[in-house]
Design a protein around this motif. Structure first.
Motif, mmCIF file in Angstrom:
data_model
loop_
_atom_site.group_PDB
_atom_site.id
_atom_site.type_symbol
_atom_site.label_atom_id
_atom_site.label_comp_id
_atom_site.label_asym_id
_atom_site.label_seq_id
_atom_site.Cartn_x
_atom_site.Cartn_y
_atom_site.Cartn_z
ATOM 1 N N ALA A 189 0.851 -1.196 0.000
ATOM 2 C CA ALA A 189 0.000 0.000 0.000
ATOM 3 C C ALA A 189 0.885 1.244 0.000
ATOM 4 O O ALA A 189 1.597 1.512 0.964
ATOM 5 N N VAL A 191 1.195 5.515 -0.893
ATOM 6 C CA VAL A 191 0.435 6.760 -1.035
ATOM 7 C C VAL A 191 0.643 7.313 -2.438
ATOM 8 O O VAL A 191 1.733 7.766 -2.794
ATOM 9 N N ASN A 195 -4.875 6.279 -4.906
ATOM 10 C CA ASN A 195 -5.408 5.776 -3.640
ATOM 11 C C ASN A 195 -6.162 6.833 -2.841
ATOM 12 O O ASN A 195 -6.395 6.658 -1.639
ATOM 13 N N LEU A 198 -9.115 5.696 -0.762
ATOM 14 C CA LEU A 198 -8.709 4.971 0.444
ATOM 15 C C LEU A 198 -8.248 5.939 1.522
ATOM 16 O O LEU A 198 -8.635 5.818 2.692
ATOM 17 N N LEU A 199 -7.451 6.907 1.134
ATOM 18 C CA LEU A 199 -6.914 7.868 2.098
ATOM 19 C C LEU A 199 -8.029 8.692 2.740
ATOM 20 O O LEU A 199 -7.913 9.122 3.897
ATOM 21 N N LYS A 202 -11.393 6.950 6.375
ATOM 22 C CA LYS A 202 -10.611 6.696 7.581
ATOM 23 C C LYS A 202 -10.823 5.303 8.172
ATOM 24 O O LYS A 202 -9.858 4.646 8.559
ATOM 25 N N LYS A 204 -11.641 2.495 6.675
ATOM 26 C CA LYS A 204 -10.971 1.535 5.792
ATOM 27 C C LYS A 204 -9.455 1.681 5.878
ATOM 28 O O LYS A 204 -8.718 0.687 5.918
ATOM 29 N N LEU A 205 -8.974 2.932 5.926
ATOM 30 C CA LEU A 205 -7.538 3.174 6.040
ATOM 31 C C LEU A 205 -7.000 2.614 7.352
ATOM 32 O O LEU A 205 -5.952 1.959 7.377
ATOM 33 N N ASN A 206 -7.704 2.855 8.440
ATOM 34 C CA ASN A 206 -7.250 2.370 9.745
ATOM 35 C C ASN A 206 -7.213 0.848 9.805
ATOM 36 O O ASN A 206 -6.324 0.258 10.432
ATOM 37 N N LEU A 217 1.516 3.767 5.595
ATOM 38 C CA LEU A 217 1.588 3.452 4.174
ATOM 39 C C LEU A 217 2.978 3.790 3.653
ATOM 40 O O LEU A 217 3.690 4.618 4.225
#
Length: 256
Positions: A189, A191, A195, A198-199, A202, A204-206, A217
């Motif tokens: 993953a 940055v 993405n 995704l970023l 939150k 899903k990112l966590n 990341l």
């Protein structure tokens, strides 16, 4: 002296994201760049400015890596501009989300053409030109942790990256006696602009970060630094390897 002084590198898909940072890093190490793009000329122009700011030279070529005529033109323009192409970074790639039972022939053909056919034939043309000049070179494929790790709903992507893994291994053996090195860099993953969703999500990112032992990341610089090493004489005895760069994700990840 810089590690890649006066060498020439082709980086496909170098108008944004990982490819753009790789081009900038190789330029900082002394290489001249052939900047490939397909749809974002303004991004390629930005990459060229980065290359020139690093004190290197660059040219921009619009080439669809899934087309054989285009990959020939990409290599030919590098030789015409700089007299050689010594480093090939097969970075251009794409993915399409779809449940396996819903994948269309068009989606399959598109993903495999960019991710596997492109590196296959671009590497072929790259090697042919160097062989005719009695030279060797470095081949670096930007693969993915999904060359080895399952990714449900991305079967075409996984198939293409698994193919790149075996292509790399096979060519390392076949081309090694001529002095070529062939290696993969497999990011997890990272940055990048692709993405952004995704970023911005939150929860899903966590959840993803919880699966990464380093707790963050990766950055495009993380990937570019590794590519620069593999392109350099410091990696002269590295051949047939995949370098996973994922903060430990592939060692701890599991599907929810």
């Amino acid at each position: 002296m810089k590690r890649l002084e006066n060498r020439v590198a082709v980086v496909t898909g170098s108008s944004s994201g990982i490819g753009q940072t790789i081009a900038q890093k190789l330029a900082e190490e002394g290489a001249h760049l052939v900047i490939d793009y397909i749809g974002h000329r303004e991004g390629a122009d930005e990459t060229l400015r980065m290359v020139q700011a690093a004190g290197a030279k660059g040219i921009i070529v619009q080439a669809d890596v899934s087309k054989l005529d285009a990959v020939k033109e990409l290599i030919d323009q590098g030789w015409s501009a700089f007299g050689s192409v010594d480093i090939l970074v097969n970075n251009a790639g794409m993915e399409k989300r779809a449940a396996f039972v819903d994948v269309t022939e068009e989606e399959y053909d598109q993903v495999l053409a960019v991710n596997l056919k492109g590196p296959f034939f671009l590497t072929q043309v790259f090697v042919q030109r160097l062989r005719s000049a009695k030279k060797s070179g470095r081949i670096i494929n930007i693969s993915s942790v999904h060359e080895d790790m399952a990714f449900p709903n991305f079967s075409t992507y996984c198939a293409s990256k698994g193919g790149v893994r075996m292509l790399m291994r096979d060519l390392a053996v076949e081309l090694g006696p001529e002095g070529f090195t062939v290696n993969n860099v497999a990011p997890g993953a990272i940055v990048t602009p692709i993405n952004k969703s995704l970023l911005d999500d939150k929860p899903k990112l966590n959840a993803l970060l919880a699966n990464i032992p380093l707790g963050r990341l990766g950055t495009t610089d993380d990937v570019a630094n590794l590519v620069a090493f593999l392109a350099s004489d410091e990696a002269a005895y590295v051949n047939g390897a995949t370098y996973t760069i994922d903060g430990g994700l592939s060692r701890s990840y599991h599907e929810q």
